[in-house]
Write an enzyme that holds these catalytic residues in place. Structure first.
Site, PDB file in Angstrom:
ATOM      1  N   MET A 152       0.670  -2.191  12.137  1.00  0.00           N
ATOM      2  CA  MET A 152       0.116  -3.111  13.132  1.00  0.00           C
ATOM      3  C   MET A 152       0.409  -2.599  14.537  1.00  0.00           C
ATOM      4  O   MET A 152       1.196  -3.172  15.280  1.00  0.00           O
ATOM      5  CB  MET A 152       0.711  -4.505  12.921  1.00  0.00           C
ATOM      6  CG  MET A 152       0.519  -5.027  11.517  1.00  0.00           C
ATOM      7  SD  MET A 152      -1.185  -4.905  10.937  1.00  0.00           S
ATOM      8  CE  MET A 152      -1.786  -6.496  11.420  1.00  0.00           C
ATOM      9  N   HIS A 153      -0.174  -1.440  14.839  1.00  0.00           N
ATOM     10  CA  HIS A 153      -0.021  -0.875  16.197  1.00  0.00           C
ATOM     11  C   HIS A 153      -1.222   0.032  16.424  1.00  0.00           C
ATOM     12  O   HIS A 153      -1.583   0.818  15.544  1.00  0.00           O
ATOM     13  CB  HIS A 153       1.282  -0.060  16.282  1.00  0.00           C
ATOM     14  CG  HIS A 153       1.426   0.726  17.558  1.00  0.00           C
ATOM     15  ND1 HIS A 153       1.929   0.177  18.717  1.00  0.00           N
ATOM     16  CD2 HIS A 153       1.112   2.010  17.853  1.00  0.00           C
ATOM     17  CE1 HIS A 153       1.927   1.109  19.664  1.00  0.00           C
ATOM     18  NE2 HIS A 153       1.438   2.219  19.173  1.00  0.00           N
ATOM     19  N   ILE A 154      -1.832  -0.081  17.595  1.00  0.00           N
ATOM     20  CA  ILE A 154      -3.005   0.754  17.897  1.00  0.00           C
ATOM     21  C   ILE A 154      -2.548   1.957  18.726  1.00  0.00           C
ATOM     22  O   ILE A 154      -2.007   1.784  19.827  1.00  0.00           O
ATOM     23  CB  ILE A 154      -4.052  -0.067  18.664  1.00  0.00           C
ATOM     24  CG1 ILE A 154      -4.531  -1.225  17.775  1.00  0.00           C
ATOM     25  CG2 ILE A 154      -5.235   0.828  19.055  1.00  0.00           C
ATOM     26  CD1 ILE A 154      -5.283  -2.299  18.528  1.00  0.00           C
TER      27      ILE A 154
ATOM     28  N   HIS B 213      -8.177  -0.358   6.309  1.00  0.00           N
ATOM     29  CA  HIS B 213      -8.546  -1.622   6.956  1.00  0.00           C
ATOM     30  C   HIS B 213      -9.265  -2.518   5.949  1.00  0.00           C
ATOM     31  O   HIS B 213     -10.206  -2.070   5.286  1.00  0.00           O
ATOM     32  CB  HIS B 213      -9.440  -1.356   8.182  1.00  0.00           C
ATOM     33  CG  HIS B 213      -9.725  -2.589   8.964  1.00  0.00           C
ATOM     34  ND1 HIS B 213      -8.733  -3.296   9.619  1.00  0.00           N
ATOM     35  CD2 HIS B 213     -10.876  -3.272   9.168  1.00  0.00           C
ATOM     36  CE1 HIS B 213      -9.269  -4.362  10.192  1.00  0.00           C
ATOM     37  NE2 HIS B 213     -10.557  -4.368   9.937  1.00  0.00           N
TER      38      HIS B 213
ATOM     39  N   GLU C 176      -7.414  -2.307  -2.195  1.00  0.00           N
ATOM     40  CA  GLU C 176      -6.762  -1.404  -1.221  1.00  0.00           C
ATOM     41  C   GLU C 176      -5.879  -0.384  -1.933  1.00  0.00           C
ATOM     42  O   GLU C 176      -5.912   0.809  -1.631  1.00  0.00           O
ATOM     43  CB  GLU C 176      -5.892  -2.197  -0.255  1.00  0.00           C
ATOM     44  CG  GLU C 176      -6.642  -3.002   0.771  1.00  0.00           C
ATOM     45  CD  GLU C 176      -5.691  -3.693   1.714  1.00  0.00           C
ATOM     46  OE1 GLU C 176      -4.622  -4.160   1.282  1.00  0.00           O
ATOM     47  OE2 GLU C 176      -6.015  -3.762   2.903  1.00  0.00           O
TER      48      GLU C 176
ATOM     49  N   ASP D 203     -10.127   0.517  14.211  1.00  0.00           N
ATOM     50  CA  ASP D 203     -10.741   0.282  12.893  1.00  0.00           C
ATOM     51  C   ASP D 203     -12.199   0.754  12.867  1.00  0.00           C
ATOM     52  O   ASP D 203     -13.075   0.059  12.358  1.00  0.00           O
ATOM     53  CB  ASP D 203     -10.674  -1.215  12.560  1.00  0.00           C
ATOM     54  CG  ASP D 203      -9.247  -1.725  12.489  1.00  0.00           C
ATOM     55  OD1 ASP D 203      -9.018  -2.889  12.896  1.00  0.00           O
ATOM     56  OD2 ASP D 203      -8.362  -0.951  12.074  1.00  0.00           O
TER      57      ASP D 203
ATOM     58  N   ASN E   5       0.844  -1.216   0.000  1.00  0.00           N
ATOM     59  CA  ASN E   5       0.000   0.000   0.000  1.00  0.00           C
ATOM     60  C   ASN E   5       0.870   1.253   0.000  1.00  0.00           C
ATOM     61  O   ASN E   5       0.536   2.249  -0.637  1.00  0.00           O
ATOM     62  CB  ASN E   5      -0.952  -0.026   1.188  1.00  0.00           C
ATOM     63  CG  ASN E   5      -2.080  -1.014   0.952  1.00  0.00           C
ATOM     64  OD1 ASN E   5      -2.987  -0.742   0.175  1.00  0.00           O
ATOM     65  ND2 ASN E   5      -2.010  -2.164   1.576  1.00  0.00           N
TER      66      ASN E   5
HETATM   67  C1  GRF Z   1      -3.142  -4.796   4.281  1.00  0.00           C
HETATM   68  O1  GRF Z   1      -4.223  -5.700   4.041  1.00  0.00           O
HETATM   69  C2  GRF Z   1      -3.568  -3.801   5.295  1.00  0.00           C
HETATM   70  O2  GRF Z   1      -4.886  -3.343   5.136  1.00  0.00           O
HETATM   71  C3  GRF Z   1      -3.470  -4.632   6.533  1.00  0.00           C
HETATM   72  O3  GRF Z   1      -2.248  -5.325   6.396  1.00  0.00           O
HETATM   73  C4  GRF Z   1      -2.015  -5.507   5.009  1.00  0.00           C
HETATM   74  C5  GRF Z   1      -0.652  -4.896   4.761  1.00  0.00           C
HETATM   75  O4  GRF Z   1      -0.462  -4.674   3.459  1.00  0.00           O
HETATM   76  N1  GRF Z   1      -3.481  -3.823   7.713  1.00  0.00           N
HETATM   77  P1  GRF Z   1       0.892  -3.966   2.922  1.00  0.00           P
HETATM   78  O5  GRF Z   1       1.932  -4.054   4.037  1.00  0.00           O
HETATM   79  O6  GRF Z   1       0.526  -2.558   2.617  1.00  0.00           O
HETATM   80  O7  GRF Z   1       1.265  -4.766   1.722  1.00  0.00           O
END
Ligand code: GRF
Length: 204
Positions: free
Chosen positions: A95-97, A114, A184, A155, A14
């Site tokens: 991956m952290h809130i 998300h 995404e 989320d 992303n």
């Molecule tokens: C994606 O599905 C994102 O929405 C989720 O983890 C995945 C990570 O994708 N949180 P990347 O690291 O951007 O390839």
């Protein structure tokens, strides 16, 4: 110039979508000023390097080991991000809130991507949870959303963009993940355009 900080924890596909959009002139006036990763081995770091984007590796473990609260980590990271003159923070596979110690520094300036529809599958396993729900006949499709992060809810902020993603009878988790990631990459760039357009309207 609008400066983005993109926060990652893994592959960074992303992040790559944002970098490509900037390079292709699809996000005029936008610059990825900083990439932050909380995982040293995140491939997204290599993606940032290839585009000459500064990277900060900022793990939480030292804070945990020192018995320091999550809020200290969040406050310190906010100061680092601020030092790069960042206008918007994009959580792209982050991956952290965050606690309010970070959020309050960027009020209504944080977007989170998300891989589920609003209110459906919060947390770190949204795609697998949707696939399991489909297999037990509970849902017929899933989706992707990009939302603002105004508070500590997970989320669950105001939705900026969302798109349904079909699940097919012969899908595997992998084919569904691939279909979701493709959505995404497009939806995240579109959501960034939307919030910047709204900001321009407000400032005009
Ligand atoms: C994606 O599905 C994102 O929405 C989720 O983890 C995945 C990570 O994708 N949180 P990347 O690291 O951007 O390839």
């Amino acid at each position: 110039m609008v400066n983005l900080a993109v926060l990652i924890s893994g592959n960074g596909s992303n992040l790559q979508a944002i970098l490509d959009a900037v390079a292709d002139g699809d996000l005029p006036g936008v610059k990825v000023a900083l990439v932050v990763s909380n995982r040293k081995d995140a491939y997204g770091i290599q993606r940032a390097f290839k585009h000459g984007v500064p990277v900060v590796y900022f793990p939480k473990l030292p804070y945990t080991n020192a018995g320091r609260p999550r809020a200290d980590y969040d406050a310190d990271l906010a100061r680092i991000v601020q030092s790069f003159d960042v206008d918007w923070v994009i959580q792209a596979g982050w991956m952290h809130i965050f606690t309010n110690a970070f959020i309050r520094v960027f009020p209504n300036r944080i977007l989170n991507l998300h891989p589920a529809l609003p209110g459906m599958f919060p947390g770190a396993h949204a795609i697998a949870d949707a696939f399991a729900a489909y297999q037990r006949g509970a849902i017929e499709h899933t989706g992707v959303m990009v939302h603002l992060v105004p508070d500590e809810a997970v989320d669950a902020g105001p939705v900026v963009a969302q798109e349904a993603v079909p699940i097919l009878p012969d899908d595997t988790l992998e084919t569904l993940e691939a279909r979701i990631h493709a959505v995404e990459h497009r939806l995240l760039v579109s959501a960034i355009k939307t919030v910047l357009h709204i900001e321009n309207l407000r400032n005009s």
